[in-house]
Design a protein around this motif. Sequence first.
Motif, short mmCIF file in Angstrom:
data_model
loop_
_atom_site.label_atom_id
_atom_site.label_comp_id
_atom_site.label_asym_id
_atom_site.label_seq_id
_atom_site.Cartn_x
_atom_site.Cartn_y
_atom_site.Cartn_z
N GLY A 40 -43.52 72.71 79.05
CA GLY A 40 -44.03 73.93 79.66
C GLY A 40 -43.01 74.58 80.57
N LYS A 41 -42.27 73.77 81.31
CA LYS A 41 -41.25 74.31 82.21
C LYS A 41 -40.12 74.95 81.41
CE LYS A 41 -40.52 72.23 86.07
NZ LYS A 41 -40.09 71.29 87.14
N ALA A 42 -39.78 74.35 80.26
CA ALA A 42 -38.72 74.92 79.42
C ALA A 42 -39.10 76.32 78.95
CB ALA A 42 -38.46 74.01 78.22
N ARG A 43 -40.34 76.50 78.59
CA ARG A 43 -40.80 77.83 78.18
C ARG A 43 -40.78 78.79 79.36
NH1 ARG A 43 -41.27 82.05 76.53
NH2 ARG A 43 -42.83 83.00 75.17
N LYS A 44 -41.14 78.30 80.53
CA LYS A 44 -41.21 79.14 81.71
C LYS A 44 -39.84 79.64 82.15
CE LYS A 44 -43.16 79.20 86.40
NZ LYS A 44 -43.91 78.41 87.42
N ILE A 45 -38.81 78.78 82.05
CA ILE A 45 -37.48 79.16 82.52
C ILE A 45 -36.67 79.88 81.43
CG2 ILE A 45 -37.41 77.25 84.16
CD1 ILE A 45 -35.41 75.85 82.30
N GLY A 46 -37.26 80.05 80.26
CA GLY A 46 -36.58 80.79 79.20
C GLY A 46 -35.62 79.97 78.37
N ALA A 47 -35.83 78.65 78.31
CA ALA A 47 -34.95 77.80 77.51
C ALA A 47 -35.32 77.85 76.03
CB ALA A 47 -35.02 76.35 78.00
N VAL A 48 -36.54 78.25 75.72
CA VAL A 48 -37.01 78.31 74.33
C VAL A 48 -37.88 79.55 74.16
CG1 VAL A 48 -36.94 75.81 73.97
CG2 VAL A 48 -39.04 76.88 74.84
N ASP A 49 -37.99 79.98 72.90
CA ASP A 49 -38.91 81.07 72.58
C ASP A 49 -40.32 80.54 72.37
OD1 ASP A 49 -37.07 83.40 72.32
OD2 ASP A 49 -36.17 82.13 70.78
N LYS A 50 -40.38 79.31 71.85
CA LYS A 50 -41.68 78.75 71.51
C LYS A 50 -41.64 77.23 71.68
CE LYS A 50 -43.03 78.40 67.14
NZ LYS A 50 -43.49 78.78 65.77
N ILE A 51 -42.75 76.67 72.12
CA ILE A 51 -42.90 75.22 72.23
C ILE A 51 -43.78 74.73 71.09
CG2 ILE A 51 -44.01 73.37 73.55
CD1 ILE A 51 -41.34 74.07 74.67
N SER A 52 -43.36 73.66 70.44
CA SER A 52 -44.19 73.00 69.45
C SER A 52 -44.47 71.58 69.94
CB SER A 52 -43.49 72.96 68.08
OG SER A 52 -44.27 72.23 67.16
N TYR A 53 -45.74 71.27 70.16
CA TYR A 53 -46.09 69.93 70.64
C TYR A 53 -46.16 68.93 69.50
CZ TYR A 53 -46.98 72.19 75.08
OH TYR A 53 -46.82 72.89 76.25
N SER A 54 -46.04 69.43 68.28
CA SER A 54 -45.98 68.57 67.09
C SER A 54 -44.53 68.49 66.63
CB SER A 54 -46.85 69.14 65.97
OG SER A 54 -46.55 68.52 64.73
N LEU A 55 -43.97 67.30 66.60
CA LEU A 55 -42.57 67.15 66.19
C LEU A 55 -42.34 67.64 64.76
CD1 LEU A 55 -39.71 66.29 66.79
CD2 LEU A 55 -40.35 63.93 66.27
N PRO A 56 -43.17 67.24 63.78
CA PRO A 56 -42.95 67.74 62.42
C PRO A 56 -43.02 69.26 62.32
CG PRO A 56 -44.38 65.83 62.36
CD PRO A 56 -44.22 66.20 63.81
N LEU A 57 -43.99 69.87 63.01
CA LEU A 57 -44.13 71.33 62.95
C LEU A 57 -42.97 72.05 63.62
CD1 LEU A 57 -47.97 71.85 63.59
CD2 LEU A 57 -46.71 71.97 61.42
N SER A 58 -42.34 71.39 64.59
CA SER A 58 -41.21 72.02 65.28
C SER A 58 -40.01 72.21 64.35
CB SER A 58 -40.79 71.18 66.50
OG SER A 58 -40.11 69.99 66.11
N LEU A 59 -40.00 71.49 63.24
CA LEU A 59 -38.86 71.53 62.32
C LEU A 59 -38.99 72.62 61.26
CD1 LEU A 59 -38.64 67.67 61.67
CD2 LEU A 59 -37.50 68.98 63.47
#
Length: 325
Positions: A40-59
């Motif tokens: 959540g912090k990564a999304r807040k500071i602009g490190a990512v466009d989107k967070i995927s809490y599922s590892l397979p779906l993140s790929l």
Amino acid sequence: MNRITIIGLGQIGASIGITLRRELKGIEIVGHDIDPETAGKARKIGAVDKISYSLPLSLDESSIIIVAVPASRVEQVFKEIEPHLKPGVIVTDTSSTKQDVLKWAESIFAETIEFVGGHPMAGVETPGIDGAQDNLFDHASYAIIPLERTSSEAVDTVVNLIKVLGAEPFFVDPAEHDSLVAGVSHLPIAISIILMNTVSKSAGWVEMSRLAAGSFRDVSRLASGSVDMQHSIFLTNKESIIRWIDGFQDELVTFRELVEKGGDPLRDTLKGAFNSRSDWLSGKINKDNTISELPTSSETMLGMFGGDKLNEITRKLKKRSEQDR
């Protein structure tokens, strides 16, 4: 849409994300971390466009997978992602040790997966995502260790991605890498930890802590690093680190004798260390031929990461780097 996935959003992973989002327009950065708060912090500071809490779906639909977790967790992550990787995808890592990582990649990934090991020689003492910075990799050396079977096009792609980060890529053998970084990176961590433990266990630590200033803060700085990361380093590079600790122990014994005797030999040792550090800081030390800067690479794979735009960014970064020298 072109995507890059970052697995592990600590200091290194988040810093990569921040820089890529700044430099690469039109590329979606997807992040995954086992800690929901960090994600959540990564999304807040602009490190990512989107967070995927599922590892397979993140790929899904990602062209590059960046594994930015401690070395002791890399093998498990490789095993978890391997069934979900599409042929031709590029996987790279950022862990501080390389021999084990290369062995795991060789044995776990199918031959259709392009693996390029990596290690950015950068970081600050603030552990985790709180230490993420948008300029963390500026002019930093970034080791590149591909598998023998990895295509030159995949290596070129990772090289140019590293240049976009502002780092300076170079090739090195995995065994040589682990031995060299044990001396210039892992031994300093050990020394910092030993110093902190030695002094803090003293009966006079309370009083001493009031006198501790810049020199103590500088030398003990690395003891404030990520415990998980440091533990991982000592587990996966044990033999090389022990050799360097043995060498340091010998130097410490010799230095004790010099302090006891005093005189010119002690002064000569102090002067020698001063000169060696001055030569290093001024860039006078000749580069060893066993670690060579990467030759100019082709840009045949850059299209999958934004085509002409990424080419343009890379050229600008190379020009800026040359002007700074």
